[in-house]
Motif scaffolding. Structure first.
Motif, PDB file in Angstrom:
ATOM      1  N   ASP A  39       0.865  -1.175   0.000  1.00 51.60           N
ATOM      2  CA  ASP A  39       0.000   0.000   0.000  1.00 51.60           C
ATOM      3  C   ASP A  39       0.903   1.227   0.000  1.00 51.60           C
ATOM      4  OD1 ASP A  39      -1.585   2.119   0.595  1.00 51.60           O
ATOM      5  OD2 ASP A  39      -2.401   1.306   2.455  1.00 51.60           O
ATOM      6  N   LYS A  40       0.881   1.980  -1.065  1.00 50.41           N
ATOM      7  CA  LYS A  40       1.832   3.068  -1.228  1.00 50.41           C
ATOM      8  C   LYS A  40       1.609   4.232  -0.279  1.00 50.41           C
ATOM      9  CE  LYS A  40      -0.973   4.439  -5.224  1.00 50.41           C
ATOM     10  NZ  LYS A  40      -0.980   4.464  -6.673  1.00 50.41           N
ATOM     11  N   THR A  41       0.541   4.196   0.531  1.00 50.84           N
ATOM     12  CA  THR A  41       0.300   5.301   1.442  1.00 50.84           C
ATOM     13  C   THR A  41       1.056   5.127   2.753  1.00 50.84           C
ATOM     14  OG1 THR A  41      -1.610   4.249   2.454  1.00 50.84           O
ATOM     15  CG2 THR A  41      -1.997   5.587   0.508  1.00 50.84           C
ATOM     16  N   ASN A  42       1.620   3.951   3.000  1.00 55.01           N
ATOM     17  CA  ASN A  42       2.289   3.709   4.267  1.00 55.01           C
ATOM     18  C   ASN A  42       3.760   4.071   4.187  1.00 55.01           C
ATOM     19  OD1 ASN A  42       0.205   2.535   5.971  1.00 55.01           O
ATOM     20  ND2 ASN A  42       0.110   0.970   4.388  1.00 55.01           N
ATOM     21  N   ASP A  43       4.291   4.612   5.267  1.00 62.00           N
ATOM     22  CA  ASP A  43       5.690   4.993   5.320  1.00 62.00           C
ATOM     23  C   ASP A  43       6.411   4.155   6.364  1.00 62.00           C
ATOM     24  OD1 ASP A  43       5.315   7.103   3.486  1.00 62.00           O
ATOM     25  OD2 ASP A  43       4.503   8.335   5.114  1.00 62.00           O
ATOM     26  N   SER A  44       7.698   4.032   6.199  1.00 64.74           N
ATOM     27  CA  SER A  44       8.494   3.315   7.186  1.00 64.74           C
ATOM     28  C   SER A  44       9.180   4.313   8.103  1.00 64.74           C
ATOM     29  CB  SER A  44       9.537   2.452   6.475  1.00 64.74           C
ATOM     30  OG  SER A  44      10.402   3.279   5.721  1.00 64.74           O
ATOM     31  N   GLY A  45       9.885   3.787   9.092  1.00 63.69           N
ATOM     32  CA  GLY A  45      10.591   4.639  10.041  1.00 63.69           C
ATOM     33  C   GLY A  45      10.776   3.877  11.326  1.00 63.69           C
ATOM     34  N   SER A  46      11.632   4.343  12.192  1.00 63.12           N
ATOM     35  CA  SER A  46      11.880   3.629  13.437  1.00 63.12           C
ATOM     36  C   SER A  46      10.699   3.801  14.377  1.00 63.12           C
ATOM     37  CB  SER A  46      13.152   4.160  14.094  1.00 63.12           C
ATOM     38  OG  SER A  46      13.018   5.540  14.372  1.00 63.12           O
ATOM     39  N   ALA A  47      10.568   2.841  15.315  1.00 67.20           N
ATOM     40  CA  ALA A  47       9.450   2.881  16.251  1.00 67.20           C
ATOM     41  C   ALA A  47       9.540   4.120  17.129  1.00 67.20           C
ATOM     42  CB  ALA A  47       9.469   1.630  17.119  1.00 67.20           C
ATOM     43  N   SER A  48       8.392   4.695  17.405  1.00 68.48           N
ATOM     44  CA  SER A  48       8.338   5.898  18.226  1.00 68.48           C
ATOM     45  C   SER A  48       8.458   5.541  19.697  1.00 68.48           C
ATOM     46  CB  SER A  48       7.015   6.628  17.982  1.00 68.48           C
ATOM     47  OG  SER A  48       6.822   7.650  18.947  1.00 68.48           O
ATOM     48  N   SER A  49       9.415   6.157  20.372  1.00 67.03           N
ATOM     49  CA  SER A  49       9.588   5.888  21.799  1.00 67.03           C
ATOM     50  C   SER A  49       8.442   6.462  22.609  1.00 67.03           C
ATOM     51  CB  SER A  49      10.925   6.469  22.276  1.00 67.03           C
ATOM     52  OG  SER A  49      10.949   7.873  22.050  1.00 67.03           O
ATOM     53  N   GLY A  50       7.654   7.376  21.992  1.00 65.99           N
ATOM     54  CA  GLY A  50       6.547   7.967  22.712  1.00 65.99           C
ATOM     55  C   GLY A  50       5.298   7.108  22.733  1.00 65.99           C
ATOM     56  N   ALA A  51       5.267   6.067  21.897  1.00 72.28           N
ATOM     57  CA  ALA A  51       4.108   5.179  21.866  1.00 72.28           C
ATOM     58  C   ALA A  51       4.087   4.348  23.140  1.00 72.28           C
ATOM     59  CB  ALA A  51       4.174   4.281  20.640  1.00 72.28           C
ATOM     60  N   GLN A  59      12.981  -6.090  18.958  1.00 73.22           N
ATOM     61  CA  GLN A  59      13.883  -5.050  18.492  1.00 73.22           C
ATOM     62  C   GLN A  59      13.941  -4.995  16.965  1.00 73.22           C
ATOM     63  OE1 GLN A  59      15.415  -2.621  20.249  1.00 73.22           O
ATOM     64  NE2 GLN A  59      15.900  -1.840  18.199  1.00 73.22           N
ATOM     65  N   SER A  60      13.817  -6.148  16.311  1.00 66.47           N
ATOM     66  CA  SER A  60      13.867  -6.175  14.848  1.00 66.47           C
ATOM     67  C   SER A  60      12.733  -5.367  14.232  1.00 66.47           C
ATOM     68  CB  SER A  60      13.811  -7.612  14.343  1.00 66.47           C
ATOM     69  OG  SER A  60      12.615  -8.259  14.769  1.00 66.47           O
ATOM     70  N   GLY A  65      10.701  -0.005  12.117  1.00 68.54           N
ATOM     71  CA  GLY A  65       9.601   0.945  12.277  1.00 68.54           C
ATOM     72  C   GLY A  65       8.319   0.574  11.574  1.00 68.54           C
ATOM     73  N   LYS A  66       8.200  -0.663  11.124  1.00 70.03           N
ATOM     74  CA  LYS A  66       6.975  -1.061  10.439  1.00 70.03           C
ATOM     75  C   LYS A  66       6.736  -2.553  10.584  1.00 70.03           C
ATOM     76  CE  LYS A  66       9.378  -1.368   5.976  1.00 70.03           C
ATOM     77  NZ  LYS A  66       9.433  -0.820   4.591  1.00 70.03           N
ATOM     78  N   GLU A 274       7.011 -18.693  15.955  1.00 74.33           N
ATOM     79  CA  GLU A 274       8.332 -18.277  16.417  1.00 74.33           C
ATOM     80  C   GLU A 274       8.371 -16.809  16.834  1.00 74.33           C
ATOM     81  OE1 GLU A 274      11.000 -19.184  13.257  1.00 74.33           O
ATOM     82  OE2 GLU A 274      10.801 -21.364  13.489  1.00 74.33           O
ATOM     83  N   SER A 275       7.254 -16.117  16.665  1.00 76.96           N
ATOM     84  CA  SER A 275       7.206 -14.673  16.957  1.00 76.96           C
ATOM     85  C   SER A 275       6.311 -14.379  18.149  1.00 76.96           C
ATOM     86  CB  SER A 275       6.716 -13.911  15.719  1.00 76.96           C
ATOM     87  OG  SER A 275       7.557 -14.128  14.611  1.00 76.96           O
ATOM     88  N   GLY A 276       6.578 -15.046  19.255  1.00 79.66           N
ATOM     89  CA  GLY A 276       5.752 -14.889  20.445  1.00 79.66           C
ATOM     90  C   GLY A 276       5.744 -13.477  20.998  1.00 79.66           C
ATOM     91  N   GLN A 277       6.884 -12.781  20.917  1.00 79.18           N
ATOM     92  CA  GLN A 277       6.932 -11.417  21.447  1.00 79.18           C
ATOM     93  C   GLN A 277       6.067 -10.480  20.611  1.00 79.18           C
ATOM     94  OE1 GLN A 277      10.879  -9.793  21.932  1.00 79.18           O
ATOM     95  NE2 GLN A 277      10.127  -7.836  22.745  1.00 79.18           N
ATOM     96  N   LEU A 278       6.111 -10.638  19.293  1.00 74.67           N
ATOM     97  CA  LEU A 278       5.266  -9.823  18.421  1.00 74.67           C
ATOM     98  C   LEU A 278       3.794 -10.134  18.669  1.00 74.67           C
ATOM     99  CD1 LEU A 278       4.712  -7.908  16.074  1.00 74.67           C
ATOM    100  CD2 LEU A 278       5.185  -9.801  14.510  1.00 74.67           C
ATOM    101  N   ARG A 279       3.478 -11.412  18.790  1.00 71.88           N
ATOM    102  CA  ARG A 279       2.090 -11.814  19.082  1.00 71.88           C
ATOM    103  C   ARG A 279       1.581 -11.154  20.346  1.00 71.88           C
ATOM    104  NH1 ARG A 279       2.372 -17.385  21.441  1.00 71.88           N
ATOM    105  NH2 ARG A 279       2.966 -16.030  23.184  1.00 71.88           N
ATOM    106  N   ASP A 280       2.359 -11.207  21.407  1.00 73.72           N
ATOM    107  CA  ASP A 280       1.924 -10.642  22.686  1.00 73.72           C
ATOM    108  C   ASP A 280       1.820  -9.117  22.628  1.00 73.72           C
ATOM    109  OD1 ASP A 280       1.882 -13.235  23.605  1.00 73.72           O
ATOM    110  OD2 ASP A 280       3.763 -13.082  24.724  1.00 73.72           O
ATOM    111  N   ALA A 281       2.692  -8.488  21.847  1.00 70.06           N
ATOM    112  CA  ALA A 281       2.618  -7.037  21.694  1.00 70.06           C
ATOM    113  C   ALA A 281       1.337  -6.639  20.967  1.00 70.06           C
ATOM    114  CB  ALA A 281       3.836  -6.528  20.930  1.00 70.06           C
ATOM    115  N   LEU A 282       0.969  -7.407  19.941  1.00 74.53           N
ATOM    116  CA  LEU A 282      -0.263  -7.127  19.207  1.00 74.53           C
ATOM    117  C   LEU A 282      -1.480  -7.311  20.103  1.00 74.53           C
ATOM    118  CD1 LEU A 282       0.599  -8.934  15.859  1.00 74.53           C
ATOM    119  CD2 LEU A 282       0.324  -6.461  16.161  1.00 74.53           C
TER     120      LEU A 282
END
Length: 318
Positions: A39-51, A59-60, A65-66, A274-282
């Motif tokens: 989707d060309k409307t999305n941008d990348s970037g590092s994760a915001s520390s303010g979130a 960390q990956s 950032g996406k 294999e992505s348990g940390q991502l799953r739990d974050a979601l």
């Protein structure tokens, strides 16, 4: 695509828990389901520390950032492309809300529904979010047709409940009021969905001389086109999608839903085991937007509020 075993099966995408009348969001249904483009409307970037929940991500993911999302973006109103090519709908809106909690963008990449879990396994996507039904077969990597294990399976972060519906041309129901009326008829379904699973199960019950013919397609738009042209007697999709098609296609003159929804089940975001940390974050992010009310507003926008859940669940499908 219910789920589309629309449920999209698995593969299975169901879609009963009565998801209410689908809101017309003003966007036309567009195809483009197999181009594998982002989707060309999305941008990348590092994760915001303010979130507030950024620290829960691996960390990956935080570094890039996406989150790359595999999705069949031809399943309105859950996910589809507007006239500018932007991915819109229930899932993209929920993803944007999750992104604010996690400090990343969700970049939707288009693919056919039956290839999404393969793409997830190969690393093409970080997650699959596409009105995908959470069920034990998908969790365990079992082929629903053969009962054999074909992969390691995935985990699901559940976020909505929906059922599967049948629809016909408006005013031309062919006497169809439910699945038991399909013997001797032709039905269009999206490949690798719960709708296809249900049709196959019903076909086994048909007596000799009254075969149920099943025509599977790569996406739901192709099924609708086939029904609209008179090539089949009925089609099946998750209820939100069938209701949206009935309300919008041809200004509401093309299709009508027949019978009740069946096979209520949860939609889930698919994540590698294999992505348990991502799953739990979601899950944490989904619970946060449920609690702050943003989740409810998004569901109401797309007419899906009757399928709301009070909290996210990991692998709640049966």
């Amino acid at each position: 695509m219910t789920a589309r075993s629309t449920r999209r099966s698995t593969a299975t995408h169901p879609r009963l828990a009565a998801v209410g009348a689908i809101a017309v969001a003003g966007a036309l249904l567009l195809t483009g389901c197999g181009d594998q483009t982002k989707d060309k409307t999305n941008d990348s970037g590092s994760a915001s520390s303010g979130a507030p929940l950024a620290g829960k991500l691996p960390q990956s993911i935080r570094g890039k950032g996406k989150i790359l999302v595999g999705s069949d973006i031809a399943y309105a109103p859950v996910e589809f492309k507007d006239s500018s090519g932007k991915a819109v709908g229930l899932d993209p809106d929920l993803a944007a809300a999750l992104g604010k909690q996690l400090g990343v963008t969700f970049e939707f990449r288009n693919g056919t529904f039956d290839a999404l879990l393969t793409g997830l396994r190969s690393g093409r996507y970080d997650i699959a979010m596409s009105a995908m039904t959470d069920n034990k077969d998908r969790q365990q990597g079992i082929d629903p047709d053969t009962g054999k294990k074909v992969g390691e399976g995935v985990d699901f972060v559940d976020y909505l409940t929906a059922g599967v519906s049948i629809y016909t041309r408006k005013g031309d129901t062919q006497g169809i009021t439910g699945w038991s009326d399909l013997c001797g008829k032709k039905i269009a379904v999206e490949r690798s969905t719960v709708s296809e699973d249900l049709a196959k199960a019903e076909a086994k019950k048909c007596p000799a001389g009254k075969k149920l013919s099943i025509e599977p397609f790569d996406d739901d738009q192709q099924s609708q086109t086939r029904l609209r042209s008179g090539g089949v007697d009925a089609a099946s999709s998750d209820f939100p999608v069938a209701a949206y098609a009935a309300k919008t296609s041809g200004g509401g003159k093309d299709f009508q839903i027949v019978g009740d929804q069946v096979s209520a089940a949860p939609y889930g975001i698919a994540v590698s085991k294999e992505s348990g940390q991502l799953r739990d974050a979601l899950k944490a992010a989904m619970d946060a937007i449920i609690k702050n009310g943003e989740y409810q507003k998004i569901l109401e926008k797309w007419g899906a509020q009757d399928g709301a859940v009070k909290e996210s669940v990991i692998n709640g499908g049966k």
